[in-house]
Enzyme design. Sequence first.
Site, PDB file in Angstrom:
ATOM      1  N   ASN A 272      -2.810  12.702  -3.644  1.00 57.53           N
ATOM      2  CA  ASN A 272      -3.992  13.183  -4.385  1.00 57.53           C
ATOM      3  C   ASN A 272      -4.306  14.627  -4.011  1.00 57.53           C
ATOM      4  O   ASN A 272      -4.550  15.470  -4.870  1.00 57.53           O
ATOM      5  CB  ASN A 272      -5.213  12.315  -4.039  1.00 57.53           C
ATOM      6  CG  ASN A 272      -5.305  11.089  -4.931  1.00 57.53           C
ATOM      7  OD1 ASN A 272      -4.809  11.108  -6.045  1.00 57.53           O
ATOM      8  ND2 ASN A 272      -5.936  10.037  -4.419  1.00 57.53           N
TER       9      ASN A 272
ATOM     10  N   HIS B 212      -5.647  14.270  -8.619  1.00 58.46           N
ATOM     11  CA  HIS B 212      -5.989  12.868  -8.861  1.00 58.46           C
ATOM     12  C   HIS B 212      -5.178  12.260 -10.022  1.00 58.46           C
ATOM     13  O   HIS B 212      -4.775  11.093  -9.960  1.00 58.46           O
ATOM     14  CB  HIS B 212      -7.492  12.786  -9.180  1.00 58.46           C
ATOM     15  CG  HIS B 212      -8.085  11.467  -8.885  1.00 58.46           C
ATOM     16  ND1 HIS B 212      -8.495  11.072  -7.622  1.00 58.46           N
ATOM     17  CD2 HIS B 212      -8.343  10.423  -9.700  1.00 58.46           C
ATOM     18  CE1 HIS B 212      -8.985   9.856  -7.673  1.00 58.46           C
ATOM     19  NE2 HIS B 212      -8.900   9.437  -8.927  1.00 58.46           N
TER      20      HIS B 212
ATOM     21  N   ASP C 116       0.858  -1.187   0.000  1.00 61.63           N
ATOM     22  CA  ASP C 116       0.000   0.000   0.000  1.00 61.63           C
ATOM     23  C   ASP C 116       0.897   1.241   0.000  1.00 61.63           C
ATOM     24  O   ASP C 116       1.808   1.360   0.822  1.00 61.63           O
ATOM     25  CB  ASP C 116      -0.881  -0.063   1.264  1.00 61.63           C
ATOM     26  CG  ASP C 116      -1.912   1.030   1.332  1.00 61.63           C
ATOM     27  OD1 ASP C 116      -3.108   0.715   1.217  1.00 61.63           O
ATOM     28  OD2 ASP C 116      -1.510   2.208   1.523  1.00 61.63           O
TER      29      ASP C 116
ATOM     30  N   GLU D  65      -5.371   2.011  -3.507  1.00 61.43           N
ATOM     31  CA  GLU D  65      -3.916   1.989  -3.697  1.00 61.43           C
ATOM     32  C   GLU D  65      -3.317   0.734  -3.079  1.00 61.43           C
ATOM     33  O   GLU D  65      -2.128   0.678  -2.764  1.00 61.43           O
ATOM     34  CB  GLU D  65      -3.285   3.282  -3.130  1.00 61.43           C
ATOM     35  CG  GLU D  65      -2.948   3.284  -1.655  1.00 61.43           C
ATOM     36  CD  GLU D  65      -4.166   3.407  -0.736  1.00 61.43           C
ATOM     37  OE1 GLU D  65      -5.266   3.004  -1.149  1.00 61.43           O
ATOM     38  OE2 GLU D  65      -3.986   3.879   0.399  1.00 61.43           O
TER      39      GLU D  65
ATOM     40  N   ASP E 112      -2.960   9.015  -9.983  1.00 62.32           N
ATOM     41  CA  ASP E 112      -3.074   7.868 -10.918  1.00 62.32           C
ATOM     42  C   ASP E 112      -1.691   7.474 -11.437  1.00 62.32           C
ATOM     43  O   ASP E 112      -1.372   6.291 -11.560  1.00 62.32           O
ATOM     44  CB  ASP E 112      -3.974   8.232 -12.107  1.00 62.32           C
ATOM     45  CG  ASP E 112      -5.447   8.118 -11.746  1.00 62.32           C
ATOM     46  OD1 ASP E 112      -5.746   7.716 -10.600  1.00 62.32           O
ATOM     47  OD2 ASP E 112      -6.293   8.437 -12.603  1.00 62.32           O
TER      48      ASP E 112
HETATM   49  N1  LIG Z   1      -5.644   8.895  -7.850  1.00 60.19           N
HETATM   50  C1  LIG Z   1      -6.310   7.861  -7.359  1.00 60.19           C
HETATM   51  N2  LIG Z   1      -6.554   7.785  -6.054  1.00 60.19           N
HETATM   52  C2  LIG Z   1      -7.215   6.719  -5.570  1.00 60.19           C
HETATM   53  C3  LIG Z   1      -7.630   5.691  -6.383  1.00 60.19           C
HETATM   54  N3  LIG Z   1      -8.243   4.751  -5.610  1.00 60.19           N
HETATM   55  C4  LIG Z   1      -8.206   5.194  -4.349  1.00 60.19           C
HETATM   56  N4  LIG Z   1      -7.558   6.404  -4.296  1.00 60.19           N
HETATM   57  C5  LIG Z   1      -7.292   7.217  -3.157  1.00 60.19           C
HETATM   58  O1  LIG Z   1      -6.360   6.607  -2.319  1.00 60.19           O
HETATM   59  C6  LIG Z   1      -6.443   7.207  -1.052  1.00 60.19           C
HETATM   60  C7  LIG Z   1      -6.282   6.189   0.036  1.00 60.19           C
HETATM   61  O2  LIG Z   1      -5.965   6.876   1.218  1.00 60.19           O
HETATM   62  P1  LIG Z   1      -6.025   6.219   2.616  1.00 60.19           P
HETATM   63  O3  LIG Z   1      -6.587   4.847   2.513  1.00 60.19           O
HETATM   64  O4  LIG Z   1      -6.675   7.180   3.527  1.00 60.19           O
HETATM   65  O5  LIG Z   1      -4.580   6.053   3.065  1.00 60.19           O
HETATM   66  P2  LIG Z   1      -3.237   6.815   2.755  1.00 60.19           P
HETATM   67  O6  LIG Z   1      -3.461   8.265   2.534  1.00 60.19           O
HETATM   68  O7  LIG Z   1      -2.529   6.117   1.648  1.00 60.19           O
HETATM   69  O8  LIG Z   1      -2.474   6.629   4.081  1.00 60.19           O
HETATM   70  P3  LIG Z   1      -1.749   5.343   4.575  1.00 60.19           P
HETATM   71  O9  LIG Z   1      -2.213   4.173   3.757  1.00 60.19           O
HETATM   72  O10 LIG Z   1      -2.155   5.207   6.004  1.00 60.19           O
HETATM   73  O11 LIG Z   1      -0.318   5.584   4.402  1.00 60.19           O
HETATM   74  C8  LIG Z   1      -7.796   7.915  -1.005  1.00 60.19           C
HETATM   75  O12 LIG Z   1      -7.582   9.309  -1.018  1.00 60.19           O
HETATM   76  C9  LIG Z   1      -8.487   7.484  -2.287  1.00 60.19           C
HETATM   77  O13 LIG Z   1      -9.278   8.519  -2.827  1.00 60.19           O
HETATM   78  C10 LIG Z   1      -7.371   5.798  -7.795  1.00 60.19           C
HETATM   79  O14 LIG Z   1      -7.715   4.936  -8.601  1.00 60.19           O
HETATM   80  N5  LIG Z   1      -6.707   6.890  -8.208  1.00 60.19           N
END
Ligand SMILES: Nc1nc2c(ncn2[C@@H]2O[C@H](COP(=O)(O)OP(=O)(O)OP(=O)(O)O)[C@@H](O)[C@H]2O)c(=O)[nH]1
Length: 351
Positions: free
Chosen positions: A234, A239, A226, A269, A243
């Site tokens: 983002n 965004h 992850d 992610e 990506d």
């Molecule tokens: N650009 C983009 N963002 C995505 C996609 N799928 C999920 N996300 C974003 O990924 C982010 C996941 O963030 P969190 O699960 O809060 O965790 P994090 O910010 O990575 O923090 P930690 O995992 O704790 O390090 C969210 O902001 C989602 O909107 C995608 O296909 N594209």
Amino acid sequence: MSERERVDALSYGSVDDGLAGDASASRREGADYDMLAEAGLEAERIPSILRNLTAVVAAVMDLDGRCLDANRGFAYLLESDGPPPPSASIAPWFQQPGFGALLAATADGAAYAGNLSVGDGARFARTVRGEVWRRGGRLLLLAEHDIADLERLSAAVTQLNEQLAEAQRELVRANRRLRRDKEEIRRLMLADPLTGVANRRALDERFREVSADGKAAVGLGAVVADIDHFKSVNDTYGHAVGDKALVTFAAVMRANTRNDDLVARLGGEEFCVLLTQGDLDDAVAVAERIRAAFERTEIEGVDGRLSASFGVAYSRAGADGDDLLRAADAALYRAKAAGRNRVIIADTDQP
Ligand SMILES: Nc1nc2c(ncn2[C@@H]2O[C@H](COP(=O)(O)OP(=O)(O)OP(=O)(O)O)[C@@H](O)[C@H]2O)c(=O)[nH]1
């Protein structure tokens, strides 16, 4: 009008004008026919020289249509193995003109010249070109299969064969296209559209492939990964840059795994590598390799470098796929809690 003149006056045109006597239509050739007809009429039998020929049709009939003598060509015309028995009437075989029309001229001499359609009235009909003479109570038929017609038929058959061959080639091409389309549909169904790596469905399928009765038949390693602080990527860069980071991370994972290892995006992610060969150490090595490579990788639009956290689980044969992933996920959670950018091994190697 003499017998010879009558015959010459009759036409070789279509069946319809056969008796009408269109003298301008093409005419039969020469004296051979006359000699044969004369010999046949004289002997009331077909000339012996014609007996075994198949392209020439010769038959002697009485006025009731009973066949008194016939050659092989006549049997061939009726699609029979031999000449009809003398007791059988062959009158019904004359389709156009009918047998009655051949009896219309009551005097001795030429009774008909032109096309004769012969058949059983249902299954088949063949057209020959020839003449019918009458003498006393006998009719003599002399005719030839129409070579030009046969050639036309043969040309038509050749053309049909070519069309059939082309249709078959097209079918092969269509099948090939269909197979390619099916492969493409299958690929799309099993791939994550953004990163191109396998999706969750493909991961489940791979589990099934290496499982029997829902349990893994081989030792399995799972690396769940992850990207750290991805939300802020983002939020900070947008965004589209987020990506790009996902695409880059997937590429790094692929570059640091073997072909046999399945790299899949589980959602958001979160990614996973499923290893169907090797042991826990191999799975940990893969995770570490990806981690180290990713923290060195530049991502377009992002200042500095990103990192990712990893949870690794391994189980010997007999594991449940979901349990294995859950264990790896729990280890990932601990990696995050411990400060991120690290690889943590699940508590037990047999979840
Ligand atoms: N650009 C983009 N963002 C995505 C996609 N799928 C999920 N996300 C974003 O990924 C982010 C996941 O963030 P969190 O699960 O809060 O965790 P994090 O910010 O990575 O923090 P930690 O995992 O704790 O390090 C969210 O902001 C989602 O909107 C995608 O296909 N594209």
